[in-house]
Design a protein around this motif. Structure first.
Motif, PDB file in Angstrom:
ATOM      1  N   GLU A  35       0.920  -1.164   0.123  1.00 15.84           N
ATOM      2  CA  GLU A  35      -0.073  -0.207   0.048  1.00 15.84           C
ATOM      3  C   GLU A  35       0.704   1.259   0.200  1.00 15.84           C
ATOM      4  OE1 GLU A  35      -1.241   0.691   4.632  1.00 15.84           O
ATOM      5  OE2 GLU A  35      -2.411  -0.811   3.455  1.00 15.84           O
ATOM      6  N   THR A  37       0.179   5.233   1.226  1.00 20.34           N
ATOM      7  CA  THR A  37      -0.695   6.330   1.772  1.00 20.34           C
ATOM      8  C   THR A  37      -0.201   7.751   1.530  1.00 20.34           C
ATOM      9  OG1 THR A  37      -1.501   4.570   3.253  1.00 20.34           O
ATOM     10  CG2 THR A  37      -1.605   6.963   3.997  1.00 20.34           C
ATOM     11  N   ARG A  38      -1.119   8.621   1.268  1.00 18.35           N
ATOM     12  CA  ARG A  38      -0.732   9.855   1.311  1.00 18.35           C
ATOM     13  C   ARG A  38      -1.405  10.549   2.406  1.00 18.35           C
ATOM     14  NH1 ARG A  38       1.957  13.990  -1.789  1.00 18.35           N
ATOM     15  NH2 ARG A  38       2.941  12.069  -2.179  1.00 18.35           N
ATOM     16  N   LYS A  39      -0.706  10.868   3.578  1.00 12.96           N
ATOM     17  CA  LYS A  39      -1.383  11.415   4.787  1.00 12.96           C
ATOM     18  C   LYS A  39      -1.919  12.821   4.587  1.00 12.96           C
ATOM     19  CE  LYS A  39      -0.148   7.972   7.530  1.00 12.96           C
ATOM     20  NZ  LYS A  39      -1.103   7.274   8.422  1.00 12.96           N
ATOM     21  N   GLU A  84      -8.948   3.778  -0.535  1.00  5.60           N
ATOM     22  CA  GLU A  84      -9.437   4.051   0.883  1.00  5.60           C
ATOM     23  C   GLU A  84      -9.346   5.501   0.813  1.00  5.60           C
ATOM     24  OE1 GLU A  84      -7.718   3.176   5.051  1.00  5.60           O
ATOM     25  OE2 GLU A  84      -8.813   1.269   3.967  1.00  5.60           O
ATOM     26  N   ASP A 170      -6.715  10.708   4.756  1.00  2.00           N
ATOM     27  CA  ASP A 170      -5.486  10.007   4.456  1.00  2.00           C
ATOM     28  C   ASP A 170      -6.129   9.083   3.325  1.00  2.00           C
ATOM     29  OD1 ASP A 170      -3.920  10.676   6.420  1.00  2.00           O
ATOM     30  OD2 ASP A 170      -4.531   8.857   7.673  1.00  2.00           O
ATOM     31  N   THR A 172      -5.284   6.061   0.682  1.00  2.00           N
ATOM     32  CA  THR A 172      -4.548   4.781   0.379  1.00  2.00           C
ATOM     33  C   THR A 172      -4.745   3.940  -0.697  1.00  2.00           C
ATOM     34  OG1 THR A 172      -4.533   4.632   2.875  1.00  2.00           O
ATOM     35  CG2 THR A 172      -3.651   2.624   1.781  1.00  2.00           C
ATOM     36  N   HIS A 174      -4.326   0.230  -2.032  1.00  2.00           N
ATOM     37  CA  HIS A 174      -4.023  -0.998  -1.872  1.00  2.00           C
ATOM     38  C   HIS A 174      -3.703  -1.827  -3.089  1.00  2.00           C
ATOM     39  CE1 HIS A 174      -5.629  -0.764   2.381  1.00  2.00           C
ATOM     40  NE2 HIS A 174      -6.362   0.184   1.973  1.00  2.00           N
TER      41      HIS A 174
END
Length: 183
Positions: A35, A37-39, A84, A170, A172, A174
């Motif tokens: 995964e 993820t960009r916070k 997500e 956030d 994400t 996957h």
């Protein structure tokens, strides 16, 4: 002395043959889950959002070589399995998003690779309030060609009745894939 000179070409030939055979070795590995993820991606407020009704907003961000390192410089197959969006900050209910279309494209200058749609989501009528928008793909979507770019742009288009204050989430992706390396 003469035997040494006749063996030298034989030894050299065997050495080169071994090196050539070794250079054709291929290592493959499945990556069942990965995964990115960009916070805390920020989304603008929509003044008068409740009075305007359904509106559309677009937000993009770029993934660079650091984000894409697990498949860079390798012969890789990369698939998106799920998108997500998880609320962070003051606004914890993102059920105001009724529709989402997410694409991935090559952000390099002069790129000719077409964008790939990874999500086309419609919120179910019976969905409950939630801090998460979870959109699995119907089948794994091959994004290998786009993923190979130096910069990958994720573009999110949302429609809904948006809050009048800035909100953040956030994001994400996957993924799964296969990595193969030939040496």
């Amino acid at each position: 002395m003469r035997k040494a000179t006749t063996r030298t070409p034989l030894v050299m030939a065997l050495t080169f043959a071994t090196a050539a055979a070794a250079s054709c070795a291929r290592v493959e590995a499945d990556v069942p889950q990965a995964e990115v993820t960009r916070k805390a991606v920020n989304f603008q407020a929509v003044p008068g959002g409740g009075q305007l009704g359904e509106v559309s907003i677009t937000q993009s961000f770029t993934l660079t070589a650091d984000d894409l390192s697990w498949a860079k410089d390798l012969n890789a197959e990369v698939y998106i399995n799920e998108f997500e969006l998880k609320a962070v900050g003051a606004i914890q209910d993102i059920s105001f998003i009724h529709y989402a279309r997410i694409t991935m494209s090559d952000g390099s200058d002069g790129a000719t690779t077409p964008a790939v749609e990874i999500v086309n989501y419609e919120r179910p009528a019976n969905a409950v309030a939630s801090p998460v928008l979870d959109a699995p793909t119907t089948y794994p979507i091959n994004v290998s060609q786009v993923w190979a770019a130096k910069k990958v742009v994720i573009t999110m288009q949302f429609a809904g009745v948006f809050p009048e204050e800035t909100w953040a989430a956030d994001v994400t992706l996957h993924m799964s894939g296969k990595i193969s390396y030939k040496f």
